[in-house]
Scaffold this motif. Structure first.
Motif, PDB file in Angstrom:
ATOM      1  N   VAL A 135      42.066 -21.150  36.477  1.00 46.10           N
ATOM      2  CA  VAL A 135      40.815 -21.673  37.285  1.00 46.10           C
ATOM      3  C   VAL A 135      41.459 -22.162  38.899  1.00 46.10           C
ATOM      4  O   VAL A 135      40.936 -21.338  40.004  1.00 46.10           O
ATOM      5  CB  VAL A 135      40.036 -22.785  36.721  1.00 46.10           C
ATOM      6  CG1 VAL A 135      38.966 -23.200  37.863  1.00 46.10           C
ATOM      7  CG2 VAL A 135      39.493 -22.111  35.432  1.00 46.10           C
ATOM      8  N   SER A 170      42.997 -19.132  40.771  1.00 49.04           N
ATOM      9  CA  SER A 170      41.991 -18.028  41.109  1.00 49.04           C
ATOM     10  C   SER A 170      41.136 -18.417  42.319  1.00 49.04           C
ATOM     11  O   SER A 170      41.176 -17.970  43.365  1.00 49.04           O
ATOM     12  CB  SER A 170      40.848 -17.933  39.914  1.00 49.04           C
ATOM     13  OG  SER A 170      41.580 -17.286  38.971  1.00 49.04           O
ATOM     14  N   SER A 171      40.973 -19.946  42.441  1.00 45.54           N
ATOM     15  CA  SER A 171      40.362 -20.143  43.663  1.00 45.54           C
ATOM     16  C   SER A 171      41.092 -20.466  44.888  1.00 45.54           C
ATOM     17  O   SER A 171      40.781 -20.185  45.860  1.00 45.54           O
ATOM     18  CB  SER A 171      39.711 -21.768  43.325  1.00 45.54           C
ATOM     19  OG  SER A 171      38.598 -22.202  44.156  1.00 45.54           O
ATOM     20  N   PHE A 226      35.079 -16.309  32.303  1.00 44.18           N
ATOM     21  CA  PHE A 226      34.558 -17.406  32.980  1.00 44.18           C
ATOM     22  C   PHE A 226      33.930 -16.592  34.604  1.00 44.18           C
ATOM     23  O   PHE A 226      34.231 -15.656  34.713  1.00 44.18           O
ATOM     24  CB  PHE A 226      35.502 -18.463  33.553  1.00 44.18           C
ATOM     25  CG  PHE A 226      36.634 -18.195  34.501  1.00 44.18           C
ATOM     26  CD1 PHE A 226      36.538 -18.132  35.538  1.00 44.18           C
ATOM     27  CD2 PHE A 226      37.704 -17.353  33.556  1.00 44.18           C
ATOM     28  CE1 PHE A 226      37.629 -17.823  36.535  1.00 44.18           C
ATOM     29  CE2 PHE A 226      38.642 -17.054  34.543  1.00 44.18           C
ATOM     30  CZ  PHE A 226      38.865 -17.252  35.973  1.00 44.18           C
ATOM     31  N   LYS A 227      33.199 -17.357  35.350  1.00 47.32           N
ATOM     32  CA  LYS A 227      32.959 -17.082  36.654  1.00 47.32           C
ATOM     33  C   LYS A 227      33.214 -18.062  37.493  1.00 47.32           C
ATOM     34  O   LYS A 227      33.338 -19.551  37.048  1.00 47.32           O
ATOM     35  CB  LYS A 227      31.628 -16.571  36.932  1.00 47.32           C
ATOM     36  CG  LYS A 227      30.491 -17.952  36.386  1.00 47.32           C
ATOM     37  CD  LYS A 227      29.254 -17.171  36.846  1.00 47.32           C
ATOM     38  CE  LYS A 227      28.079 -18.192  36.684  1.00 47.32           C
ATOM     39  NZ  LYS A 227      26.583 -17.601  37.067  1.00 47.32           N
ATOM     40  N   LEU A 228      33.319 -17.904  38.994  1.00 44.55           N
ATOM     41  CA  LEU A 228      34.007 -19.020  39.823  1.00 44.55           C
ATOM     42  C   LEU A 228      33.370 -18.735  41.183  1.00 44.55           C
ATOM     43  O   LEU A 228      33.091 -17.701  41.762  1.00 44.55           O
ATOM     44  CB  LEU A 228      35.480 -18.608  39.943  1.00 44.55           C
ATOM     45  CG  LEU A 228      36.140 -19.736  40.746  1.00 44.55           C
ATOM     46  CD1 LEU A 228      36.257 -21.226  40.433  1.00 44.55           C
ATOM     47  CD2 LEU A 228      37.695 -19.225  40.913  1.00 44.55           C
ATOM     48  N   SER A 248      33.748 -20.125  45.107  1.00 41.65           N
ATOM     49  CA  SER A 248      35.191 -20.742  45.930  1.00 41.65           C
ATOM     50  C   SER A 248      34.539 -20.959  47.310  1.00 41.65           C
ATOM     51  O   SER A 248      34.031 -19.982  48.131  1.00 41.65           O
ATOM     52  CB  SER A 248      36.447 -20.126  45.734  1.00 41.65           C
ATOM     53  OG  SER A 248      37.220 -20.571  46.669  1.00 41.65           O
ATOM     54  N   GLU A 255      33.713 -23.646  38.316  1.00 47.37           N
ATOM     55  CA  GLU A 255      33.910 -22.852  37.401  1.00 47.37           C
ATOM     56  C   GLU A 255      32.972 -22.796  36.378  1.00 47.37           C
ATOM     57  O   GLU A 255      32.479 -24.101  35.730  1.00 47.37           O
ATOM     58  CB  GLU A 255      35.496 -22.680  37.010  1.00 47.37           C
ATOM     59  CG  GLU A 255      35.691 -21.877  35.561  1.00 47.37           C
ATOM     60  CD  GLU A 255      35.339 -22.407  34.383  1.00 47.37           C
ATOM     61  OE1 GLU A 255      35.496 -21.888  33.401  1.00 47.37           O
ATOM     62  OE2 GLU A 255      35.165 -23.731  34.342  1.00 47.37           O
ATOM     63  N   TYR A 256      32.465 -21.629  35.832  1.00 45.79           N
ATOM     64  CA  TYR A 256      31.380 -21.866  34.607  1.00 45.79           C
ATOM     65  C   TYR A 256      32.079 -20.870  33.438  1.00 45.79           C
ATOM     66  O   TYR A 256      32.469 -19.714  33.547  1.00 45.79           O
ATOM     67  CB  TYR A 256      30.038 -21.217  35.089  1.00 45.79           C
ATOM     68  CG  TYR A 256      29.445 -22.207  36.248  1.00 45.79           C
ATOM     69  CD1 TYR A 256      28.531 -23.333  35.890  1.00 45.79           C
ATOM     70  CD2 TYR A 256      29.674 -21.721  37.329  1.00 45.79           C
ATOM     71  CE1 TYR A 256      27.907 -23.855  36.961  1.00 45.79           C
ATOM     72  CE2 TYR A 256      29.055 -22.589  38.397  1.00 45.79           C
ATOM     73  CZ  TYR A 256      28.200 -23.510  38.081  1.00 45.79           C
ATOM     74  OH  TYR A 256      27.608 -24.285  39.140  1.00 45.79           O
ATOM     75  N   SER A 257      32.362 -21.403  32.328  1.00 43.79           N
ATOM     76  CA  SER A 257      32.643 -20.906  31.319  1.00 43.79           C
ATOM     77  C   SER A 257      31.688 -20.206  30.418  1.00 43.79           C
ATOM     78  O   SER A 257      30.788 -20.677  30.135  1.00 43.79           O
ATOM     79  CB  SER A 257      33.635 -21.852  30.434  1.00 43.79           C
ATOM     80  OG  SER A 257      34.728 -22.611  31.158  1.00 43.79           O
ATOM     81  N   ARG A 316      31.787 -26.244  32.425  1.00 45.13           N
ATOM     82  CA  ARG A 316      32.093 -26.179  33.896  1.00 45.13           C
ATOM     83  C   ARG A 316      33.343 -27.099  34.465  1.00 45.13           C
ATOM     84  O   ARG A 316      33.484 -28.381  33.766  1.00 45.13           O
ATOM     85  CB  ARG A 316      30.744 -26.693  34.592  1.00 45.13           C
ATOM     86  CG  ARG A 316      30.889 -26.591  36.237  1.00 45.13           C
ATOM     87  CD  ARG A 316      29.596 -26.884  36.694  1.00 45.13           C
ATOM     88  NE  ARG A 316      29.321 -28.410  36.738  1.00 45.13           N
ATOM     89  CZ  ARG A 316      28.321 -28.750  37.410  1.00 45.13           C
ATOM     90  NH1 ARG A 316      27.300 -28.108  38.196  1.00 45.13           N
ATOM     91  NH2 ARG A 316      27.828 -29.964  37.414  1.00 45.13           N
TER      92      ARG A 316
END
Length: 220
Positions: A29, A32-33, A134-136, A138, A165-167, A177
């Motif tokens: 996470v 990625s951010s 997940f989605k993110l 930033s 972040e949301y799993s 989250r």
């Protein structure tokens, strides 16, 4: 190998990881951010209105001592001498995921027509979607100082990256989250290379380092 495309050009990455069963979750996470916090290096002295930038980033995670690679594509459009709009809108294919990157930002250069416009502020939001785990989201804010050195242009400063972040899955013993903040200092260098501009962007955080190599084309 991952293949990336948008409108013009191609970028490649080999080892970006977005699945929680392949690496530590918080490392995935945060990396990625940190990757998404990169912004296109647009020279305020340039007279061109539209630019296209493509390249790749290497994220070095100090705790795991590994390098992960991510593709980048950015487009910038100068609205006025002081204001530039930027966007990221592309995707690429992996064995099990198809990441989609969608975002926009503004870069503001301080000064008037008689000033050098050598200070800039960037605000940017980027969403990472298309993943199974997940989605993110930033959001990045940074302040930079522009300098000239020989035939090169330098952009130095510091910034902050905030993310949510949301799993999608629940079987990895993690919260639904994850929120966080990544502080960094940055140094970017651009130089002319034939009809292109070659550049390198470096952002440093106590836990990870991002290095981006890119080619930029000013269109008109």
């Amino acid at each position: 190998m991952l293949k990336t495309s948008l409108l013009l050009g191609f970028s490649f990455a080999e080892s970006a990881i977005f699945r929680f069963d392949e690496a530590p979750i918080r490392t995935i996470v945060y990396s990625s951010s940190f990757w998404l916090s990169g912004s296109p290096v647009i020279d305020p002295k340039s007279e061109d209105r539209l630019m296209f930038q493509t390249g790749y980033s290497s994220i070095f995670n100090k705790q795991e001592a590994n390098h992960w690679f991510y593709p980048n594509i950015d487009i910038g459009a100068k609205i006025t001498k002081n204001l530039c709009l930027t966007t990221k809108a592309y995707g690429f294919s992996m064995e099990k995921d198809s990441p989609q990157i969608l975002g926009a930002g503004i870069q503001y250069y301080y000064g008037t027509n008689k000033d050098t416009l050598d200070w800039s502020t960037c605000i940017q939001r980027v969403d990472l979607k298309g993943l199974e785990h997940f989605k993110l989201t930033s959001i990045t804010l940074d302040i930079r100082k522009w300098l000239s050195w020989n035939f090169m242009r330098l952009r130095i400063g510091a910034g902050f990256n905030f993310f949510e972040e949301y799993s999608y899955i629940e079987n990895y013993n993690i919260p639904n989250r994850i929120e966080g903040q990544i502080n960094f200092i940055g140094l970017d260098i651009i130089m002319p290379l034939s009809i292109f501009i070659f550049g390198m962007e470096t952002r440093i955080n106590p836990n990870r380092i991002s290095t981006t190599i890119f080619l930029q084309k000013e269109i008109f």
